[in-house]
Write a protein that holds these residues in place. Structure first.
Motif, PDB file in Angstrom:
ATOM      1  N   ASP A   1      76.995  10.844  47.321  1.00  0.00           N
ATOM      2  CA  ASP A   1      76.166  10.832  46.124  1.00  0.00           C
ATOM      3  C   ASP A   1      76.681  11.793  45.066  1.00  0.00           C
ATOM      4  O   ASP A   1      76.700  11.479  43.873  1.00  0.00           O
ATOM      5  CB  ASP A   1      74.718  11.185  46.468  1.00  0.00           C
ATOM      6  CG  ASP A   1      73.942   9.974  46.961  1.00  0.00           C
ATOM      7  OD1 ASP A   1      74.504   8.861  46.924  1.00  0.00           O
ATOM      8  OD2 ASP A   1      72.788  10.134  47.369  1.00  0.00           O
ATOM      9  N   LEU A   2      77.100  12.986  45.484  1.00  0.00           N
ATOM     10  CA  LEU A   2      77.606  13.966  44.527  1.00  0.00           C
ATOM     11  C   LEU A   2      78.941  13.511  43.930  1.00  0.00           C
ATOM     12  O   LEU A   2      79.213  13.742  42.749  1.00  0.00           O
ATOM     13  CB  LEU A   2      77.756  15.324  45.215  1.00  0.00           C
ATOM     14  CG  LEU A   2      76.447  15.940  45.724  1.00  0.00           C
ATOM     15  CD1 LEU A   2      76.707  17.278  46.391  1.00  0.00           C
ATOM     16  CD2 LEU A   2      75.447  16.093  44.594  1.00  0.00           C
TER      17      LEU A   2
ATOM     18  N   SER B   1      80.104   6.964  38.870  1.00  0.00           N
ATOM     19  CA  SER B   1      80.217   5.722  39.623  1.00  0.00           C
ATOM     20  C   SER B   1      79.026   4.809  39.356  1.00  0.00           C
ATOM     21  O   SER B   1      77.886   5.269  39.256  1.00  0.00           O
ATOM     22  CB  SER B   1      80.301   6.033  41.124  1.00  0.00           C
ATOM     23  OG  SER B   1      80.219   4.850  41.878  1.00  0.00           O
ATOM     24  N   PRO B   2      79.259   3.499  39.270  1.00  0.00           N
ATOM     25  CA  PRO B   2      78.142   2.545  39.154  1.00  0.00           C
ATOM     26  C   PRO B   2      77.455   2.281  40.485  1.00  0.00           C
ATOM     27  O   PRO B   2      76.440   1.589  40.532  1.00  0.00           O
ATOM     28  CB  PRO B   2      78.823   1.277  38.632  1.00  0.00           C
ATOM     29  CG  PRO B   2      80.226   1.365  39.131  1.00  0.00           C
ATOM     30  CD  PRO B   2      80.573   2.832  39.142  1.00  0.00           C
TER      31      PRO B   2
ATOM     32  N   PRO C   1      75.858   2.526  29.625  1.00  0.00           N
ATOM     33  CA  PRO C   1      74.549   2.584  30.305  1.00  0.00           C
ATOM     34  C   PRO C   1      74.442   3.709  31.316  1.00  0.00           C
ATOM     35  O   PRO C   1      73.333   4.164  31.638  1.00  0.00           O
ATOM     36  CB  PRO C   1      74.443   1.213  30.984  1.00  0.00           C
ATOM     37  CG  PRO C   1      75.326   0.318  30.193  1.00  0.00           C
ATOM     38  CD  PRO C   1      76.459   1.175  29.707  1.00  0.00           C
ATOM     39  N   ARG C   2      75.591   4.187  31.822  1.00  0.00           N
ATOM     40  CA  ARG C   2      75.554   5.239  32.835  1.00  0.00           C
ATOM     41  C   ARG C   2      75.142   6.596  32.274  1.00  0.00           C
ATOM     42  O   ARG C   2      74.976   7.562  33.041  1.00  0.00           O
ATOM     43  CB  ARG C   2      76.917   5.328  33.524  1.00  0.00           C
ATOM     44  CG  ARG C   2      77.187   4.179  34.475  1.00  0.00           C
ATOM     45  CD  ARG C   2      78.616   4.194  34.984  1.00  0.00           C
ATOM     46  NE  ARG C   2      79.553   3.806  33.933  1.00  0.00           N
ATOM     47  CZ  ARG C   2      80.875   3.829  34.053  1.00  0.00           C
ATOM     48  NH1 ARG C   2      81.422   4.244  35.196  1.00  0.00           N
ATOM     49  NH2 ARG C   2      81.655   3.454  33.065  1.00  0.00           N
ATOM     50  N   TYR C   3      74.956   6.703  30.954  1.00  0.00           N
ATOM     51  CA  TYR C   3      74.415   7.942  30.392  1.00  0.00           C
ATOM     52  C   TYR C   3      72.952   8.126  30.772  1.00  0.00           C
ATOM     53  O   TYR C   3      72.411   9.231  30.636  1.00  0.00           O
ATOM     54  CB  TYR C   3      74.580   7.966  28.873  1.00  0.00           C
ATOM     55  CG  TYR C   3      75.941   8.460  28.442  1.00  0.00           C
ATOM     56  CD1 TYR C   3      76.248   9.811  28.515  1.00  0.00           C
ATOM     57  CD2 TYR C   3      76.918   7.587  27.991  1.00  0.00           C
ATOM     58  CE1 TYR C   3      77.497  10.282  28.139  1.00  0.00           C
ATOM     59  CE2 TYR C   3      78.171   8.042  27.601  1.00  0.00           C
ATOM     60  CZ  TYR C   3      78.451   9.388  27.681  1.00  0.00           C
ATOM     61  OH  TYR C   3      79.688   9.852  27.318  1.00  0.00           O
ATOM     62  N   ALA C   4      72.300   7.095  31.235  1.00  0.00           N
ATOM     63  CA  ALA C   4      70.994   7.230  31.884  1.00  0.00           C
ATOM     64  C   ALA C   4      71.263   7.277  33.379  1.00  0.00           C
ATOM     65  O   ALA C   4      71.672   6.282  33.975  1.00  0.00           O
ATOM     66  CB  ALA C   4      70.081   6.059  31.530  1.00  0.00           C
TER      67      ALA C   4
ATOM     68  N   GLN D   1      64.975  -0.175  37.717  1.00  0.00           N
ATOM     69  CA  GLN D   1      66.125   0.713  37.778  1.00  0.00           C
ATOM     70  C   GLN D   1      66.902   0.669  36.472  1.00  0.00           C
ATOM     71  O   GLN D   1      66.854  -0.324  35.724  1.00  0.00           O
ATOM     72  CB  GLN D   1      67.032   0.304  38.937  1.00  0.00           C
ATOM     73  CG  GLN D   1      68.286   1.136  39.132  1.00  0.00           C
ATOM     74  CD  GLN D   1      67.994   2.590  39.423  1.00  0.00           C
ATOM     75  OE1 GLN D   1      67.765   3.372  38.491  1.00  0.00           O
ATOM     76  NE2 GLN D   1      68.010   2.951  40.708  1.00  0.00           N
ATOM     77  N   ASN D   2      67.603   1.749  36.181  1.00  0.00           N
ATOM     78  CA  ASN D   2      68.491   1.749  35.031  1.00  0.00           C
ATOM     79  C   ASN D   2      69.685   0.831  35.298  1.00  0.00           C
ATOM     80  O   ASN D   2      70.242   0.838  36.397  1.00  0.00           O
ATOM     81  CB  ASN D   2      68.990   3.154  34.736  1.00  0.00           C
ATOM     82  CG  ASN D   2      67.895   4.055  34.213  1.00  0.00           C
ATOM     83  OD1 ASN D   2      67.039   3.631  33.466  1.00  0.00           O
ATOM     84  ND2 ASN D   2      67.919   5.321  34.615  1.00  0.00           N
TER      85      ASN D   2
END
Length: 454
Positions: free
Chosen positions: A82-83, A90-91, A433-436, A451-452
């Motif tokens: 996760d980290l 990562s998507p 979109p990964r900025y959220a 989910q975002n």
């Protein structure tokens, strides 16, 4: 003695037994309200003063996602998946790494909602007392602070043209945790943040007896931060001025010794409201992590922040300049940020001379005595970039840079992030979109909220 035992029981039950997420599903059975609900002003203050376990804490995953942090491949290989996903944008779904960043602010919302709900049961004579008013104002401030922390992490940047159609937060405004709620729009989220702060202002004391308690100065300072994030420069400027009219102490770094391991312990004169980022050792203290060399290169040799903020570690610079009592990074509100907010707003509305005066006011206390040359006559574009550079250099590792990148990209700055990981370059495009950040999968599974996107 009985009252102290009751307060202790309340805090133990609430801190240990309630992991407050956005929707029900975590608890099989709602706790007995009589067991956990305080009923006096002193007991309600005790809830909000619980800063070591719940309050005065905020998400810490924003900094390692930004361009201020470098994690070497040798260190990255030791982190859990996760980290690694977080650092590499990562998507792939996040499972647990963000749980505290999501759940802790919602615990704060719960505490604030309990206080706000119980305060309405007091008789009119007590509602007219300042302690009751300050308590209500503090609860409103804490709720706004928590919602804004969540919005910076788990929502896209604020664009007024699209905010009505952009996912926001789950807005819980009452203590009942068994009411299923979906996500609001981003506009509704920020409308609520602003409403809570505006409502807090006439209630709060001008300054608080402790930096861990909200105040009128803190509420204005947070309004300045929120309005700047929203791109409303006139209102951010007004709020900055209001906060600075109450608190404008600026620490002269020439008076701070670089000898201690943490130079600013005990030197928190600039702090208006104290809050810490939840500690993440993998990017703060551990070998193999560092502040990005590109940021270090921005400092002038006579800039005292270079020696006070950083120490040498294995050929890189490690950050040590937190405005905190002990180890955790500082993420609260302080005068230096207000001055930078003010300078940027002045520059953006065309008041360049005033913006330079404000920036000079800050920097003369950041450079070795006699070495700083005041800025004069800078063109608007050059001045604005200088202000933004100084903002990044001053507010490093306070949880601010990620939100700044989001808002600046919406304003046309085109900041594209990139990293080298195991010999390969990875990039995060502008307004991706990964900025959220992804809401923890555990929360999605429990509550069914949206989910975002990735």
């Amino acid at each position: 003695m009985k009252n102290k035992i009751k307060i202790l029981r309340i805090l133990i039950v609430m801190c240990a037994g309630i992991f407050y997420h956005s929707c029900t599903g975590i608890l099989d059975e709602k706790p007995d309200k009589a067991l956990i609900t305080p009923t006096t002003v002193a007991e309600l203050w005790a809830m909000l003063d619980n800063n070591l376990q719940v309050m005065n804490q905020e998400p810490s995953q924003l900094d390692p996602s930004s361009d201020d942090v470098l994690i070497l491949d040798s260190r990255l290989a030791t982190l859990d998946e996760d980290l690694i996903r977080l650092y590499t944008w990562s998507p792939e779904p996040i499972n647990t790494a963000l749980n505290t960043d999501w759940s802790r602010p919602y615990e704060q919302v719960l505490f604030a909602n309990v206080v706000l709900s119980e305060l309405e049961n007091f008789p009119s004579i007590e509602k007219n007392q300042q302690d009751w008013k300050a308590l209500k104002g503090s609860a409103l401030f804490y709720r706004a602070y928590a919602f804004f922390s969540l919005a910076r992490s788990f929502c896209l940047g604020y664009n007024s043209a699209t905010a009505d159609n952009t996912p926001g937060l789950v807005l819980r405004l009452e203590p009942a945790i068994d009411l299923p709620l979906g996500r609001s729009t981003l506009k509704q989220t920020f409308d609520q943040i602003l409403e809570d702060l505006e409502n807090s202002l006439p209630l709060l004391n001008t300054q608080a007896p402790a930096k861990t308690r909200p105040s009128k100065a803190a509420s204005y300072a947070l309004l300045s931060r929120v309005y700047l994030y929203m791109g409303d420069f006139e209102r951010s400027l007004s709020a900055s001025n209001s906060a600075l009219s109450i608190k404008n102490t600026l620490l002269d770094y020439n008076t701070v010794s670089a000898s201690p391991a943490r130079p600013f312990v005990g030197k928190l004169d600039e702090v208006i409201f104290y809050s810490e980022l939840t500690l993440r050792t993998y990017y703060f203290f551990s070998a193999g992590s560092a502040v990005a060399p590109e940021l270090i290169e921005k400092y002038d040799p006579n800039d005292l922040r270079l020696s006070l903020f950083y120490s040498n570690r294995a050929g890189f610079k490690a950050f040590r300049g937190q405005y905190s009592y002990l180890l955790n990074p500082f993420g609260g509100l302080a005068v230096d940020e207000l001055l930078l907010n003010k300078a940027e707003c002045l520059a953006r509305i065309g008041k360049d001379s005033e913006a330079m005066t404000v920036l000079n006011e800050l920097l003369i206390k950041r450079y070795k005595t006699g070495t700083f040359k005041e800025m004069k006559g800078l063109e608007q574009g050059v001045l604005l970039q200088k202000i933004l550079d100084e903002r990044r250099k001053e507010l490093v590792l306070r949880g601010i840079r990620w939100g700044d990148i989001k808002r600046l990209n919406l304003q046309g700055e085109s900041i594209e992030l990139s990293r080298m990981v195991n010999g390969s370059e990875i990039r995060l495009p502008v307004n991706d979109p990964r900025y959220a950040l992804e809401i923890p999968r555990e929360e999605i599974d429990r509550s069914g909220i949206v989910q975002n996107p990735r």
